[in-house]
Structure formats: C-alpha cells, structure tokens
Design an enzyme around this catalytic site. Sequence first.
Site, PDB file in Angstrom:
ATOM      1  N   SER A 196      46.125  47.877  13.869  1.00 34.44           N
ATOM      2  CA  SER A 196      46.318  46.961  12.757  1.00 34.44           C
ATOM      3  C   SER A 196      47.149  45.766  13.206  1.00 34.44           C
ATOM      4  O   SER A 196      46.755  45.049  14.121  1.00 34.44           O
ATOM      5  CB  SER A 196      46.949  47.710  11.576  1.00 34.44           C
ATOM      6  OG  SER A 196      46.780  46.993  10.379  1.00 34.44           O
ATOM      7  N   ASP A 301      35.934  50.091   7.844  1.00 32.04           N
ATOM      8  CA  ASP A 301      37.292  49.612   7.615  1.00 32.04           C
ATOM      9  C   ASP A 301      37.252  48.498   6.569  1.00 32.04           C
ATOM     10  O   ASP A 301      36.720  47.418   6.827  1.00 32.04           O
ATOM     11  CB  ASP A 301      37.879  49.096   8.930  1.00 32.04           C
ATOM     12  CG  ASP A 301      39.378  48.839   8.856  1.00 32.04           C
ATOM     13  OD1 ASP A 301      39.890  48.606   7.743  1.00 32.04           O
ATOM     14  OD2 ASP A 301      40.036  48.857   9.923  1.00 32.04           O
ATOM     15  N   HIS A 332      40.224  52.514   8.196  1.00 28.50           N
ATOM     16  CA  HIS A 332      41.344  51.932   8.941  1.00 28.50           C
ATOM     17  C   HIS A 332      42.113  53.073   9.612  1.00 28.50           C
ATOM     18  O   HIS A 332      43.215  53.453   9.189  1.00 28.50           O
ATOM     19  CB  HIS A 332      42.229  51.152   7.976  1.00 28.50           C
ATOM     20  CG  HIS A 332      43.152  50.172   8.624  1.00 28.50           C
ATOM     21  ND1 HIS A 332      42.699  49.123   9.391  1.00 28.50           N
ATOM     22  CD2 HIS A 332      44.503  50.081   8.614  1.00 28.50           C
ATOM     23  CE1 HIS A 332      43.742  48.420   9.815  1.00 28.50           C
ATOM     24  NE2 HIS A 332      44.839  48.986   9.358  1.00 28.50           N
TER      25      HIS A 332
END
Length: 622
Positions: A196, A301, A332
Amino acid sequence: MPLALPRLLLACLVAVVAAPAPAYASPGGGRPYVRGTETVPVYDYADAVRESVWVQTSDDADEDGSPDRVAVDLVRPRTGPGVKVPVIMDASPYYACCGRGNEGELKEYDENGVITKAPLFYDNYFVPRGYAFAAVDLTGTNRSTGCEDVGGPHEVAGAEAVIDWLNGRAPAFAADGSPVSAAGWTTGKVGMIGKSWDGSIANGVAATGVPGLETIVPISAISSWYDYMRYNGSLRASGYPNYLQSVVSDRIAQCAAVTESLAHDSADETGDYNGFWRARDYRPAASKVRASVFVVHGVNDLNVTTNQFARWWDELADAGVPRKIWLHQTGHVDPFDVRRGAWVDTLHRWFDRWLQGLRNGVEREPRATVETAPGTFTEARDWPLPGTRPVTVRLGSGTAAYTDASLTEDRAVADPAADVPGRLALRYGPLTAPLRISGSPSVRLRVRVDRPTTQLTARLVDYGTATRVQYDRGEGVRTLDTESCWGESTAADDACYFDVAERVVTTDHAVLTRGWQDAAHHVSLRFTTPLRADRWYWITVPVDAYDATVPAGHTLGLILTQSDPEFTEAPNTGATVNVDLARSTLTLPVTGRASLKPSSAAPHTRNGLTAESRSRHQLPHR
C-alpha cells in the site's frame, strides 16, 4: 512449509529451539551466510545489532530552520570483521498509527528507545540469512521530523536520503544529536518492499534513479496518487489528502504550509490533474528506474485499483526494467496472506538474486504468476498474457438513453434482463467458449448529454454460477486459529503469524472490473470542457485492468450507469445520457478465440428513454 500449530504449542517450541551460533568471516572477508546460490540462516537473531539513527535530508518541510531528519530503526546481523550485508527497507507512515500486516503490528522500543520489535517477518527471516532490515518512519510520521505530504516530494526525498546514507552520501545522527559514523557494515545495496503506502513510496524512490536501490517489491501500491484519489476527473472523496495526513501524522501544527497545499493545490473543486498531482505521479519517470521491480497486486483490490500496477508495469516494460509480477484474486492483501510458503520462497530468491548477486535463475523463470481460480495459480511468460490482442465489439444497434439514478452496485448489476431505471445493461453470450481477459478494457461511447457534465460509470460482469473469492468481505481472506513461523524469534518479537485462507463463495454473478470518467474531462484531465446538450461527443471510459476467464455458458455483461455513490463523490446531476449503441464499442484484451456478439441491448429502455429515479448521495468508504 512450516506446519500449522496452535499458538500455545508453537510458542513453547519457539522457546526451546536453540538459535544458531554466530558465524564470523575469515580474516580475508567472504560471506559465510551463502551456500551455493542461496543465503542460509547462520546468524543469531537474538544477538542481532539493534540501533536507531536519524538521517538528515536536504528538506526543511516544517520550516523550522533545520534540515528534516528521518528515523531509521535497524536490525542487522552481528557479522564480525570483513563481512558486509545488503539492506531490506520498508519505509512506512504506519509504524505508530495503524500497524502493518494482517495482525496490525506496531514498532516497539525498550526504555532506551532501542527497537525491540519490528513489524512483519522480514527481520526475523532475513537477518539470520545475512541481510539488514531498516524500518523507516516516513517524513513527518512517528519519530521523524519534517512534514508528511502524502506521496509527495518530501516523503520520497526522506526515504531516498536513507539510501544515500547507506552509501555514504548523507549524514546521520543518534537520538542525542551526535553524529553517527558511516554505515560501514553494509554493501550499500538496498531493496525496498512494502504494501500500500509503503510500496507506493518504493515506486516513488525508484523513479528518482537513486544509486544503491537495486530492487523494489511494491505490493498493492500506488504509482499515481491522482489516479488513487481521482477517477479520470471524478472525485473519490473530498479532502482525501488532508484526511490521510491526519491519520498518519501528529505534526499538523508544525506543517501549516504543507497542510494548506494538500487542501487547496489538490483542486477538489475541479478534479483537474495539475502540478500538485504531477509531483505525485511516478510513471513519467519510469525511464529513470535502475532497480528491478517485483509487482504484486490483487485483481479485486478496490482500495488501490488495478490501473495503478498496470500502467506502471507498462511504463517499466517500455523502459526495459527487469521485472516480475504476481496477481491474485483477493483484494488489498499481502501475498504473505494469500500463498505464504510460495511467497516467502520466491521473495527470498528474488532478494538473493538482486541484493546478493547470487545466480539462482529467478529472473529467467516465467515473469508472471496469476491466480486463475481460487487457490489455482498459473505461470506465463509475461503479462498481459502473450498473444493477448484487443477485440472490439459494438454495444448494439440504434440508440438508448438512461437518466442518473445513483444506483448502488448491487442494484446496478442485478439481473441484466430486468427493468432497472438508471442503467443500460448490454449482454454478450452465453459464450460458446471460455473468454480469457488479460489487460485493460475500455468503453468508447458516442453520447449526447443534457447537462454540462456527468460521471460515466462502466462495469464488466460475469453472469453465471461459479465459486469465487468473496473479495467484498475481509478483502477475500479470513484469519484462522492456527499459525506458522517464518524466521527466528525473541521474547519481544516472534516470527509467528496466524494462518490465513481465502474466503470463497458460490454466486450467480460477479463484477469483474470497473471504470469511471467525468464527462467534462473527456478532452484532457488538465481542464474541463463542459458539454453542450445539442451535440454528440466521443468519450472513452477506461476500465481497470483485470485477469480472468469467463467460462463457456456464462454471459458477459457491460453495465453503464452515471453517479456511483459507493465509489465516488460525483453528484447525481440528473443528466439523461443518450448512447449511440451502433457506434459505441467495448474493447477487451483477450487471448485465444473470441466470439462476442451483442445478445441484447438495454431491455428496460422505452423509446430511448428511462424513468428517472433519485437516491441520496453517500460518501465512499475510505
């Protein structure tokens, strides 16, 4: 692969297993942790050197008259004289506020401020194998000074400065302000990794071309912050940069200028791509990348959407960057929580190749690993799959129209044969052969709109019963009550993590991928061009990259709507959009044979018009 064991039993085993004795090099140097073409655990993790330094940057983002300093917590093997090791680095804003990994681990320190626990398994696994681990607090977060500017030049420069220090090009200091000597224990070779935000900064630092950065492993990472917070001119959430800054930094009061820039230069009022966003777009600098790149992303995601990896991947390919890609079907999610054993093995070999220079052949193996069904992974020479070609089909015949109704996704993709005001539902199928989609689709619309702008939303849907990853719950994974260990442990930092499994469900349809476009940004994302109600326009809606096979017998649906309250803040303008179906097209990147013919136009339209409905606008999930 380690066996899954109950937590209590595993903790007992960890406590009684003897750690390996320290290994030292011969007086002539060498690497005692290398056996053939791999590194092996020879150093005692409990005896590792644990220290903190503050690397000085060239910035003064908080304008206090002193250069900013970035905090670096190090765990490195006690190697003895003549032995140098490379560094695995995770630069993150989350070490104090939000945690890392499925279990939300934070940094922990002893009473002297020395790190005792670094999140994730990287230090536990790699330090005994002849690597150092650096957990870096991004500028303006945790123990670093300066200002957090959300993917911007300050935080990229801060992480870059750490690589400079490891290569003797930047100064560092201890907690008391005294100078720290150069890092003579390292080879200067650095590999950045992270999921991320962490992986996004790895992309940004690689785009500077900084010497010493040999490889990056961006997981579910951003390559353009504009595309993260704007969907082709449509606002994802108002005030998003300031919101993110407030979550990860407690230095807002010291950073008035940066905070003001996040609020105003991001141009919520227009949605334009401007200088603020150019400074947070790493793709144009892909030609500067010197590091190899191992991309990992979930095709479902919805936080960091798939165009982030796909466009970056294409730029890296054009630049000739050595690269590898893993795609999985969850959301994610870190691959450690998708395919743990294979991931750790592959990551180990990747770092051995690019940081240790060991010729293990990992770069000659198939470049792409793709999860094609829950738990089923296949390998390919490249991605998109070799032989992929664009196939373009028209949307139908005649014209149709739909009026903005702010539909939820469930309502928008319901039975495509049903009468649902506010959408156009186009169908292709049932398919006579499997259809493999690999890459980035797009929808080219010829439209007439009775408002100066509206959002155009497109979804590709697989209609047909199948067992699928349930990515809308827990990102598609669930935590089990067993755990496995990956590396060595101490009383303060164990290497054991709860096992994770994919969450699967049998459904009669699934949304494959989505795309959004603000109609007034159809000429350029840099400015708006309001639409005239008496004119027809060509507008392309880019659809996020995907990789999936739609089975024979299923129907592929294309669902067109306008405002999308679950994903964007685009208002319901009340616009009616007329679509020239005969001249509008869907382009799919497919492999093998593809026979796609429209099986139905929008069945709910009557005389080209739909009934208008209204629903309350809702903020998207952040």
